[in-house]
Design a protein around this motif. Structure first.
Motif, PDB file in Angstrom:
ATOM      1  N   SER A 116       0.686  -1.289   0.095  1.00 60.11           N
ATOM      2  CA  SER A 116      -0.022  -0.087   0.258  1.00 60.11           C
ATOM      3  C   SER A 116       0.710   1.530  -0.271  1.00 60.11           C
ATOM      4  CB  SER A 116      -1.057  -0.104   1.492  1.00 60.11           C
ATOM      5  OG  SER A 116      -0.331   0.312   2.407  1.00 60.11           O
ATOM      6  N   ALA A 169       6.792   4.737   3.804  1.00 64.03           N
ATOM      7  CA  ALA A 169       7.013   4.114   5.201  1.00 64.03           C
ATOM      8  C   ALA A 169       8.901   3.395   4.443  1.00 64.03           C
ATOM      9  CB  ALA A 169       6.150   4.175   6.370  1.00 64.03           C
ATOM     10  N   SER A 217       1.171   4.417   1.643  1.00 64.91           N
ATOM     11  CA  SER A 217       1.379   4.503   3.327  1.00 64.91           C
ATOM     12  C   SER A 217       3.161   3.834   3.554  1.00 64.91           C
ATOM     13  CB  SER A 217       0.567   5.169   3.468  1.00 64.91           C
ATOM     14  OG  SER A 217       0.033   3.245   3.971  1.00 64.91           O
TER      15      SER A 217
END
Length: 70
Positions: free
Chosen positions: A51, A57, A53
């Protein structure tokens, strides 16, 4: 006690324990269900990791680790 008699006694105890527990191992259907569950878990984990996000990260953490001074 001789080696042969100890071996027979050990075999006897294993047989008794298997008979008492009522479960000598997983059956084919249990292996199939475990495999399906593992595949489902892997799919969900893959969707989460890829995904936007989480991917950003992870790239940030890897980038910081690669830019760290030695």
């Amino acid at each position: 006690m001789t080696r042969t008699s100890r071996r027979r006694m050990g075999t006897w105890w294993r047989a008794r324990w298997a008979a008492r527990s009522g479960d000598a191992g997983m059956t084919t259907s249990e292996y199939a269900m475990g495999t399906i569950a593992a595949a489902g878990f892997a799919t969900i984990l893959y969707k989460i990791v890829t995904s936007g996000s989480v991917s950003g990260a992870l790239e940030s953490v890897i980038g910081k680790a690669l830019d760290a001074p030695f």
